[in-house]
Design a protein around this motif. Structure first.
Motif, PDB file in Angstrom:
ATOM      1  N   LEU A 142     -21.641  65.112  10.661  1.00 35.59           N
ATOM      2  CA  LEU A 142     -22.723  64.191  11.030  1.00 35.59           C
ATOM      3  C   LEU A 142     -22.808  62.996  10.078  1.00 35.59           C
ATOM      4  O   LEU A 142     -23.265  61.914  10.460  1.00 35.59           O
ATOM      5  CB  LEU A 142     -24.057  64.956  11.037  1.00 35.59           C
ATOM      6  N   LEU A 143     -22.346  63.174   8.850  1.00 39.39           N
ATOM      7  CA  LEU A 143     -22.429  62.066   7.886  1.00 39.39           C
ATOM      8  C   LEU A 143     -21.663  60.831   8.371  1.00 39.39           C
ATOM      9  O   LEU A 143     -22.005  59.703   8.013  1.00 39.39           O
ATOM     10  CB  LEU A 143     -21.910  62.509   6.516  1.00 39.39           C
ATOM     11  N   ALA A 144     -20.637  61.049   9.197  1.00 40.32           N
ATOM     12  CA  ALA A 144     -19.896  59.888   9.731  1.00 40.32           C
ATOM     13  C   ALA A 144     -20.835  59.033  10.584  1.00 40.32           C
ATOM     14  O   ALA A 144     -20.821  57.804  10.491  1.00 40.32           O
ATOM     15  CB  ALA A 144     -18.692  60.373  10.543  1.00 40.32           C
ATOM     16  N   LEU A 145     -21.659  59.681  11.396  1.00 46.87           N
ATOM     17  CA  LEU A 145     -22.629  58.930  12.209  1.00 46.87           C
ATOM     18  C   LEU A 145     -23.713  58.311  11.325  1.00 46.87           C
ATOM     19  O   LEU A 145     -24.062  57.135  11.481  1.00 46.87           O
ATOM     20  CB  LEU A 145     -23.288  59.876  13.234  1.00 46.87           C
ATOM     21  N   LEU A 146     -24.213  59.093  10.366  1.00 41.65           N
ATOM     22  CA  LEU A 146     -25.302  58.586   9.514  1.00 41.65           C
ATOM     23  C   LEU A 146     -24.866  57.335   8.759  1.00 41.65           C
ATOM     24  O   LEU A 146     -25.630  56.381   8.619  1.00 41.65           O
ATOM     25  CB  LEU A 146     -25.774  59.668   8.528  1.00 41.65           C
ATOM     26  N   PHE A 147     -23.618  57.328   8.289  1.00 39.53           N
ATOM     27  CA  PHE A 147     -23.159  56.131   7.569  1.00 39.53           C
ATOM     28  C   PHE A 147     -22.916  54.964   8.514  1.00 39.53           C
ATOM     29  O   PHE A 147     -23.104  53.816   8.147  1.00 39.53           O
ATOM     30  CB  PHE A 147     -21.937  56.444   6.702  1.00 39.53           C
ATOM     31  N   ASN A 148     -22.513  55.276   9.758  1.00 41.01           N
ATOM     32  CA  ASN A 148     -22.373  54.187  10.743  1.00 41.01           C
ATOM     33  C   ASN A 148     -23.713  53.523  11.004  1.00 41.01           C
ATOM     34  O   ASN A 148     -23.795  52.316  11.203  1.00 41.01           O
ATOM     35  CB  ASN A 148     -21.837  54.745  12.065  1.00 41.01           C
ATOM     36  N   GLN A 149     -24.766  54.348  11.001  1.00 37.97           N
ATOM     37  CA  GLN A 149     -26.102  53.805  11.309  1.00 37.97           C
ATOM     38  C   GLN A 149     -26.728  53.089  10.115  1.00 37.97           C
ATOM     39  O   GLN A 149     -27.694  52.360  10.267  1.00 37.97           O
ATOM     40  CB  GLN A 149     -27.045  54.949  11.721  1.00 37.97           C
ATOM     41  N   LEU A 150     -26.181  53.335   8.930  1.00 39.13           N
ATOM     42  CA  LEU A 150     -26.844  52.869   7.705  1.00 39.13           C
ATOM     43  C   LEU A 150     -26.617  51.376   7.468  1.00 39.13           C
ATOM     44  O   LEU A 150     -25.486  50.898   7.529  1.00 39.13           O
ATOM     45  CB  LEU A 150     -26.298  53.665   6.511  1.00 39.13           C
ATOM     46  N   ASN A 151     -27.698  50.706   7.153  1.00 36.20           N
ATOM     47  CA  ASN A 151     -27.584  49.286   6.829  1.00 36.20           C
ATOM     48  C   ASN A 151     -27.895  49.139   5.343  1.00 36.20           C
ATOM     49  O   ASN A 151     -29.043  48.987   4.958  1.00 36.20           O
ATOM     50  CB  ASN A 151     -28.577  48.511   7.696  1.00 36.20           C
TER      51      ASN A 151
END
Ligand code: ADP
Length: 490
Positions: A142-151
């Motif tokens: 899930l961290l792959a998605l969380l970092f994609n969402q992170l600004n």
């Protein structure tokens, strides 16, 4: 390069299977090559605290915001086997990591969603911007998605996901992520591994053959479309083993040492005979030289063909050999079956089943056994055959996944004679296993010269991380370059 590994297991702190060994072995080799590595994992109540050095509180409190409220966490740092690790301890009402075990909880997906959220917050809190975030299997994908969402400027330059086993994917209801405060909803339920594959910059599998197998309907375990759509970023890299930890010349659990490079075969054979006599004595087995000892060390789950393991036990005894199985099962019916078999074995002195998880005993079995059995239905890589060969135990393996990349049949492989190292079979049924096992037992008994060469040829293989770590570094570089390219204005 600075690599942050995020994992649910790490040898020797907390281990369920090969994943723990892989993160440890790869990290040590990366450090040896001059890279900076740190490793994040949950502070389970079941970790082996005795291996933690310099344990200290890195941050007494950092927060994870969820719809149900703010959850406080403490971040610890420590050194394990010269590796820098960070342990996350949530102070949550569900006691996510105080369950006495790593896996097997009804709220499994939610526990590891939480771990990913907490790891993200810990990295932000520490202002860590690794070059590469390396994730392992569904619990951390899930961290792959969380970092994609992170600004935020505190983002890794690339995210690499390694698939150790496609059969476990981290599934949950479609609103599971939104209920955790993550703005994401799927129509047909959440699949964390699928999200990881889609969002990671690069993906690896733990052997080249497994890379091919996940392209198939069966091997993809329902994710064939995802694999197909992302095929250009998925690479197969063979696992290695930590050759310092697994070293018959210097193994703290083993009494009689011998060199692992296959050049001193008389010493190997004598050392193994002595280890065998000692192990047999301690388990109440008959001590008899020239009797082949067949070993299995495994999690007893359907993947590992428990029925064929039982069959092999009876067949070995019928053929005059001895048998040791070290394993345990998270599945109550399989556990019960093997406990029955365990009692049956105790009536004689030629087979023992040890229903336990015992690192020391595992080392002793590798060092004492003559044959090592791995009849898996599927095997993404498999480490036990690599360790067995390093300890001069000849593998009898089904041709699948990483076993197909590492075990080559003495009679039928297409490799040159001196590169062949074991006995293999294609079909995971009793005829298949009989074909390989009976040939192996016959060879041990009737052809000592051929047997000796087999031991030497297996030991001559170098399965250390030195061989395949450069492939990981290559994938890290690809990941890096891609993200740099995406930052460059067109
Ligand atoms: P998997 O990851 O599917 O369990 P692998 O072959 O990749 O299988 O890795 C298994 C690792 O776990 C090896 O290091 C093996 O020695 C170890 N292992 C498996 N079962 C036991 C056990 N009962 N006691 C000690 N070590 C075990």
């Amino acid at each position: 390069m600075h690599i942050t590994q995020v994992t649910s297991e790490l040898t020797p702190l907390v281990k369920v299977g090969g994943l723990a060994d892989v993160v440890q072995g790869l990290s040590k080799e990366l450090v040896r090559c001059g890279h900076t590595v740190d490793i994040f994992l949950p502070k389970y109540d079941c970790i082996d605290k005795s291996v933690l050095q310099d344990l200290q509180i890195e941050c007494p409190r950092f927060e994870v915001r969820r719809p149900e409220g703010v959850i406080a966490n403490t971040l610890f740092s420590a050194t394990v086997d010269r590796l820098k690790i960070f342990l996350i301890e949530p102070h949550d009402p569900s006691h996510f990591f105080k369950r006495g075990s790593v896996y097997g909880c009804p709220d499994e997906t939610d526990r590891f969603i939480y771990f990913c959220q907490a790891t993200l917050q810990a990295l932000i809190h520490l202002k860590k911007t690794p070059d590469i975030l390396h994730l392992h299997d569904w619990p951390t994908s899930l961290l792959a998605l969380l970092f994609n969402q992170l600004n935020s400027p505190f983002k890794p330059k690339g995210v690499v996901l390694t698939i150790h086993n496609m059969h476990h994917q981290g599934k949950g209801s479609s609103d599971l992520l939104s209920r955790s405060g993550i703005p994401f909803q799927e129509k047909e339920g959440i699949n964390l591994l699928k999200l990881g594959i889609e969002c990671a910059t690069q993906v690896t599998t733990v052997s080249p053959q497994y890379r091919k197998e996940i392209d198939t309907v069966e091997g993809s375990c329902g994710l064939q479309e995802t694999i197909l759509n992302n095929r250009s970023k998925i690479h197969g890299i063979l696992n290695g083993i930590d050759v310092d930890f697994w070293d018959p010349a210097n193994d703290r659990y083993v009494d009689f040492h011998y060199l692992a490079d296959g050049t001193q075969l008389t010493q190997v054979i004598e050392g193994k005979e002595k280890n065998k006599a000692k192990l047999c004595a301690s388990l109440g087995l008959a001590i008899s030289a020239n009797t082949p000892l067949v070993a299995v060390i495994t999690r007893l789950v359907p993947q590992k063909s428990p029925e064929l393991i039982k069959h092999a036990l009876y067949r070995t005894l019928e053929k005059g050999g001895q048998f040791i199985l070290l394993g345990s099962s998270p599945i109550p019916e399989i556990q019960a079956q093997f406990e029955t078999l365990q009692r049956e074995c105790l009536q004689g002195n030629r087979a023992r089943i040890i229903m336990d998880n015992d690192e020391g005993l595992a080392h002793q079995i590798y060092a004492a056994s003559d044959l090592f059995l791995i009849p898996s239905l599927f095997e993404p890589c498999g480490l036990t055959q690599l360790i067995a060969m390093r300890y001069g135990s000849v593998p009898v393996a089904r041709v699948t996944g990483g076993l197909a990349n590492t075990v080559f049949d003495i009679d039928s492989s297409s490799l040159p004679q001196d590169k062949r190292n074991g006995f293999t079979f294609d079909h995971p049924d009793t005829e298949g296993i009989d074909w390989a096992l009976i040939r192996a037992l016959d060879c041990y008994k009737n052809d000592p010269k051929k047997w000796r060469s087999l031991i030497g040829q297996g030991m001559a293989y170098d399965f250390s991380w030195r061989n395949t770590t450069p492939d990981y570094v290559h994938v890290y570089n690809l990941s890096h370059q891609l993200s740099n390219a995406s930052l460059t204005p067109s």
